[in-house]
Design a protein around this motif. Sequence first.
Motif, PDB file in Angstrom:
ATOM      1  N   HIS A 283       0.834  -1.212   0.000  1.00 22.33           N
ATOM      2  CA  HIS A 283       0.000   0.000   0.000  1.00 22.33           C
ATOM      3  C   HIS A 283       0.862   1.252   0.000  1.00 22.33           C
ATOM      4  O   HIS A 283       0.592   2.223  -0.721  1.00 22.33           O
ATOM      5  N   SER A 284       1.935   1.261   0.791  1.00 28.79           N
ATOM      6  CA  SER A 284       2.824   2.423   0.849  1.00 28.79           C
ATOM      7  C   SER A 284       3.667   2.566  -0.411  1.00 28.79           C
ATOM      8  O   SER A 284       3.883   3.675  -0.903  1.00 28.79           O
ATOM      9  N   LEU A 285       4.177   1.451  -0.925  1.00 33.26           N
ATOM     10  CA  LEU A 285       4.967   1.518  -2.155  1.00 33.26           C
ATOM     11  C   LEU A 285       4.150   2.087  -3.311  1.00 33.26           C
ATOM     12  O   LEU A 285       4.682   2.799  -4.166  1.00 33.26           O
ATOM     13  N   LEU A 286       2.855   1.785  -3.318  1.00 31.19           N
ATOM     14  CA  LEU A 286       1.974   2.291  -4.370  1.00 31.19           C
ATOM     15  C   LEU A 286       1.401   3.673  -4.051  1.00 31.19           C
ATOM     16  O   LEU A 286       0.684   4.238  -4.877  1.00 31.19           O
ATOM     17  N   ALA A 287       1.703   4.188  -2.836  1.00 28.83           N
ATOM     18  CA  ALA A 287       1.219   5.510  -2.416  1.00 28.83           C
ATOM     19  C   ALA A 287      -0.298   5.616  -2.562  1.00 28.83           C
ATOM     20  O   ALA A 287      -0.819   6.509  -3.234  1.00 28.83           O
ATOM     21  N   LEU A 288      -1.013   4.707  -1.894  1.00 28.42           N
ATOM     22  CA  LEU A 288      -2.466   4.617  -2.056  1.00 28.42           C
ATOM     23  C   LEU A 288      -3.254   5.249  -0.900  1.00 28.42           C
ATOM     24  O   LEU A 288      -4.442   4.962  -0.753  1.00 28.42           O
ATOM     25  N   ASP A 289      -2.620   6.092  -0.115  1.00 27.69           N
ATOM     26  CA  ASP A 289      -3.321   6.690   1.027  1.00 27.69           C
ATOM     27  C   ASP A 289      -4.605   7.403   0.613  1.00 27.69           C
ATOM     28  O   ASP A 289      -5.610   7.357   1.326  1.00 27.69           O
ATOM     29  N   ASP A 290      -4.568   8.081  -0.528  1.00 28.16           N
ATOM     30  CA  ASP A 290      -5.752   8.826  -0.975  1.00 28.16           C
ATOM     31  C   ASP A 290      -6.687   7.985  -1.841  1.00 28.16           C
ATOM     32  O   ASP A 290      -7.730   8.467  -2.269  1.00 28.16           O
ATOM     33  N   VAL A 291      -6.322   6.742  -2.092  1.00 23.44           N
ATOM     34  CA  VAL A 291      -7.113   5.866  -2.956  1.00 23.44           C
ATOM     35  C   VAL A 291      -7.856   4.817  -2.152  1.00 23.44           C
ATOM     36  O   VAL A 291      -9.026   4.516  -2.411  1.00 23.44           O
ATOM     37  N   CYS A 292      -7.164   4.258  -1.144  1.00 23.93           N
ATOM     38  CA  CYS A 292      -7.733   3.173  -0.340  1.00 23.93           C
ATOM     39  C   CYS A 292      -7.321   3.378   1.115  1.00 23.93           C
ATOM     40  O   CYS A 292      -6.203   3.015   1.505  1.00 23.93           O
ATOM     41  N   PRO A 293      -8.185   3.978   1.937  1.00 26.46           N
ATOM     42  CA  PRO A 293      -7.838   4.253   3.334  1.00 26.46           C
ATOM     43  C   PRO A 293      -7.556   2.972   4.117  1.00 26.46           C
ATOM     44  O   PRO A 293      -8.028   1.884   3.752  1.00 26.46           O
ATOM     45  N   VAL A 294      -6.788   3.124   5.186  1.00 22.12           N
ATOM     46  CA  VAL A 294      -6.406   2.000   6.040  1.00 22.12           C
ATOM     47  C   VAL A 294      -6.829   2.256   7.472  1.00 22.12           C
ATOM     48  O   VAL A 294      -6.632   3.357   8.002  1.00 22.12           O
ATOM     49  N   THR A 295      -7.431   1.261   8.100  1.00 25.11           N
ATOM     50  CA  THR A 295      -7.690   1.271   9.539  1.00 25.11           C
ATOM     51  C   THR A 295      -6.802   0.213  10.174  1.00 25.11           C
ATOM     52  O   THR A 295      -6.816  -0.937   9.756  1.00 25.11           O
ATOM     53  N   LEU A 296      -6.005   0.629  11.162  1.00 33.61           N
ATOM     54  CA  LEU A 296      -5.113  -0.306  11.828  1.00 33.61           C
ATOM     55  C   LEU A 296      -5.828  -0.998  12.984  1.00 33.61           C
ATOM     56  O   LEU A 296      -6.519  -0.358  13.775  1.00 33.61           O
ATOM     57  N   LEU A 297      -5.658  -2.295  13.054  1.00 36.24           N
ATOM     58  CA  LEU A 297      -6.251  -3.116  14.109  1.00 36.24           C
ATOM     59  C   LEU A 297      -5.247  -3.319  15.227  1.00 36.24           C
ATOM     60  O   LEU A 297      -4.033  -3.199  15.030  1.00 36.24           O
ATOM     61  N   ASP A 298      -5.741  -3.658  16.410  1.00 38.34           N
ATOM     62  CA  ASP A 298      -4.858  -3.954  17.525  1.00 38.34           C
ATOM     63  C   ASP A 298      -4.013  -5.175  17.184  1.00 38.34           C
ATOM     64  O   ASP A 298      -4.496  -6.117  16.539  1.00 38.34           O
TER      65      ASP A 298
ATOM     66  N   PRO B 112     -13.009 -13.311  22.132  1.00 38.85           N
ATOM     67  CA  PRO B 112     -12.707 -14.612  22.738  1.00 38.85           C
ATOM     68  C   PRO B 112     -12.406 -15.715  21.722  1.00 38.85           C
ATOM     69  O   PRO B 112     -11.673 -16.655  22.022  1.00 38.85           O
ATOM     70  N   ASP B 113     -12.960 -15.596  20.500  1.00 39.44           N
ATOM     71  CA  ASP B 113     -12.736 -16.628  19.486  1.00 39.44           C
ATOM     72  C   ASP B 113     -11.458 -16.407  18.687  1.00 39.44           C
ATOM     73  O   ASP B 113     -11.173 -17.132  17.729  1.00 39.44           O
ATOM     74  N   GLY B 114     -10.671 -15.388  19.067  1.00 35.13           N
ATOM     75  CA  GLY B 114      -9.420 -15.129  18.371  1.00 35.13           C
ATOM     76  C   GLY B 114      -9.521 -14.144  17.234  1.00 35.13           C
ATOM     77  O   GLY B 114      -8.549 -13.931  16.508  1.00 35.13           O
ATOM     78  N   GLY B 115     -10.678 -13.532  17.064  1.00 33.82           N
ATOM     79  CA  GLY B 115     -10.864 -12.541  16.013  1.00 33.82           C
ATOM     80  C   GLY B 115     -10.826 -11.127  16.555  1.00 33.82           C
ATOM     81  O   GLY B 115     -10.594 -10.893  17.743  1.00 33.82           O
ATOM     82  N   HIS B 116     -11.062 -10.167  15.666  1.00 32.65           N
ATOM     83  CA  HIS B 116     -11.099  -8.750  16.039  1.00 32.65           C
ATOM     84  C   HIS B 116     -12.557  -8.308  16.175  1.00 32.65           C
ATOM     85  O   HIS B 116     -13.326  -8.398  15.218  1.00 32.65           O
ATOM     86  N   CYS B 117     -12.919  -7.827  17.348  1.00 27.65           N
ATOM     87  CA  CYS B 117     -14.306  -7.388  17.559  1.00 27.65           C
ATOM     88  C   CYS B 117     -14.700  -6.270  16.596  1.00 27.65           C
ATOM     89  O   CYS B 117     -15.854  -6.184  16.178  1.00 27.65           O
ATOM     90  N   ALA B 118     -13.743  -5.418  16.229  1.00 26.40           N
ATOM     91  CA  ALA B 118     -14.043  -4.312  15.320  1.00 26.40           C
ATOM     92  C   ALA B 118     -14.458  -4.804  13.937  1.00 26.40           C
ATOM     93  O   ALA B 118     -15.155  -4.087  13.198  1.00 26.40           O
TER      94      ALA B 118
ATOM     95  N   GLU C 243     -20.497 -10.121   9.795  1.00 28.24           N
ATOM     96  CA  GLU C 243     -21.909 -10.480   9.911  1.00 28.24           C
ATOM     97  C   GLU C 243     -22.741  -9.888   8.776  1.00 28.24           C
ATOM     98  O   GLU C 243     -23.736 -10.487   8.350  1.00 28.24           O
ATOM     99  N   ALA C 244     -22.328  -8.710   8.273  1.00 32.14           N
ATOM    100  CA  ALA C 244     -23.039  -8.119   7.137  1.00 32.14           C
ATOM    101  C   ALA C 244     -22.735  -8.854   5.836  1.00 32.14           C
ATOM    102  O   ALA C 244     -23.511  -8.787   4.878  1.00 32.14           O
ATOM    103  N   SER C 245     -21.606  -9.557   5.804  1.00 35.28           N
ATOM    104  CA  SER C 245     -21.150 -10.193   4.568  1.00 35.28           C
ATOM    105  C   SER C 245     -21.535 -11.653   4.454  1.00 35.28           C
ATOM    106  O   SER C 245     -21.518 -12.216   3.346  1.00 35.28           O
TER     107      SER C 245
ATOM    108  N   GLY D  81     -17.822 -17.780  12.571  1.00 31.85           N
ATOM    109  CA  GLY D  81     -16.379 -17.934  12.723  1.00 31.85           C
ATOM    110  C   GLY D  81     -15.739 -16.709  13.340  1.00 31.85           C
ATOM    111  O   GLY D  81     -16.411 -15.755  13.748  1.00 31.85           O
ATOM    112  N   ALA D  82     -14.427 -16.743  13.429  1.00 24.70           N
ATOM    113  CA  ALA D  82     -13.677 -15.607  13.964  1.00 24.70           C
ATOM    114  C   ALA D  82     -13.571 -14.510  12.911  1.00 24.70           C
ATOM    115  O   ALA D  82     -13.455 -14.789  11.717  1.00 24.70           O
ATOM    116  N   ALA D  83     -13.623 -13.264  13.360  1.00 21.86           N
ATOM    117  CA  ALA D  83     -13.497 -12.107  12.462  1.00 21.86           C
ATOM    118  C   ALA D  83     -12.016 -11.760  12.334  1.00 21.86           C
ATOM    119  O   ALA D  83     -11.474 -10.960  13.089  1.00 21.86           O
ATOM    120  N   LEU D  84     -11.369 -12.388  11.373  1.00 26.83           N
ATOM    121  CA  LEU D  84      -9.923 -12.283  11.224  1.00 26.83           C
ATOM    122  C   LEU D  84      -9.529 -11.186  10.246  1.00 26.83           C
ATOM    123  O   LEU D  84     -10.254 -10.870   9.309  1.00 26.83           O
TER     124      LEU D  84
END
Length: 289
Positions: free
Chosen positions: A55-70, A76-82, A88-90, A96-99
Motif C-alpha cells: 500500500h505504501s509503495l503504491l502511495a495509495l493513502d488517498d485511494v484506499c484508506p487503512v484502519t489499523l487493528l490492535d 474470545p474466538d481469536g478474532g477482532h471485535c471491530a 456479519e453483514a457479509s 467464525g472468527a473475524a480475522l
Amino acid sequence: MSVTPLAYVPVTHPTPVFRGRIGQDARSGHYAVPRRYHLHLALACADGLRIAVVHSLLALDDVCPVTLLDPVPDCPDGGHCALRPLYEASAHRYTGAALGPVLSDDWSGRIVSTHAPDITRDLARHFGAGRPALYPCGAESETEAVERMCADGIEQAAQRAGSAGGDADERAAALEQLLDSLGSLERWLVGREYLIRDHITAADVELWVTLVQLDTVHRHHLDAAAVQRIADHPTLWAYARRLAAHPAFGTHLDLDGIARRHHAHCRGLEAAGSAVQILDWAAHAARAS
C-alpha cells in the motif's frame, strides 16, 4: 531462481472466508473506484504487514484508506471485535472468527476479500497505473516461486525446526531445509540489490516480511547455535537491513505489537536463540521514519 527443497510441508493458515476480486469494469461487481475500498490491517500480522508495505509503495493513502487493528485480536474466538459487523453483514449467521486482514467495500458495507495475495495483486493491478511495477509483466512465475520458498522453505521449516514436540531428527532436517533456503537466497542476491528485477517488486516485500518473522518470532524457539547459522548469511541480512531503511518498509514495523501477538498465541517453549537477535530492527525502523 531454482531451489531443491528437502520435503516441503505447506504452511497452515486459516482458509480465507472471502475471495472476492476487484475487477476492471462495472460488470465485475467490485470495480475499481478510488476511495470505494477500505483496508483493515494489523501490522503485527505478517499478511497485514505485507499489504501495508505494498500500500505504501503504491502511495495509495488517498485511494484506499487503512484502519489499523490492535496487534492482539480482542474477541474470545481469536478474532477482532471491530471486524465482527463487517463479517456479519457479509455472511448470513456468520459464526467464525473475524480475522484480518480485510479489504471491505464502503459502498455495500461488506467484505470483498480476506486473502492477502489477492488483495495486494488487485491493489497493484487496478490502482497501480503510473506507480512502481510490483508485479512486473513476465515475472509471475518468479514471484510465485519466491512466495512458495518463503512459505515452505523458511516459515514452515522454521516452525518445524523450533517445535517443542516431534522427533529430534525431524527438527534437524527442518533446520537444514531452512538453511538450504537461506543459502540459496544468499547466493542469488550476491551482486543484486533486489530479488528478481532491478527495482523493488512484490517478491522483495514477501521475502522481507518473511525475514522479519524469522528474526522476531521463529528465532525465539531455536537454540543459539541454529540462530548463529541463520545469521551467517551476510548478503541476505544486509538486503533485509537495506529494505528496513526504506520508508515503505521500516515505518510499518510494529516490534512491540509483534512481540505481544507472539506471546498471546504461542504455546511453544522459548530457547536460547531468543537472546541472539540478528538485526536491530528498531534502529532501522527509526531511520526509515
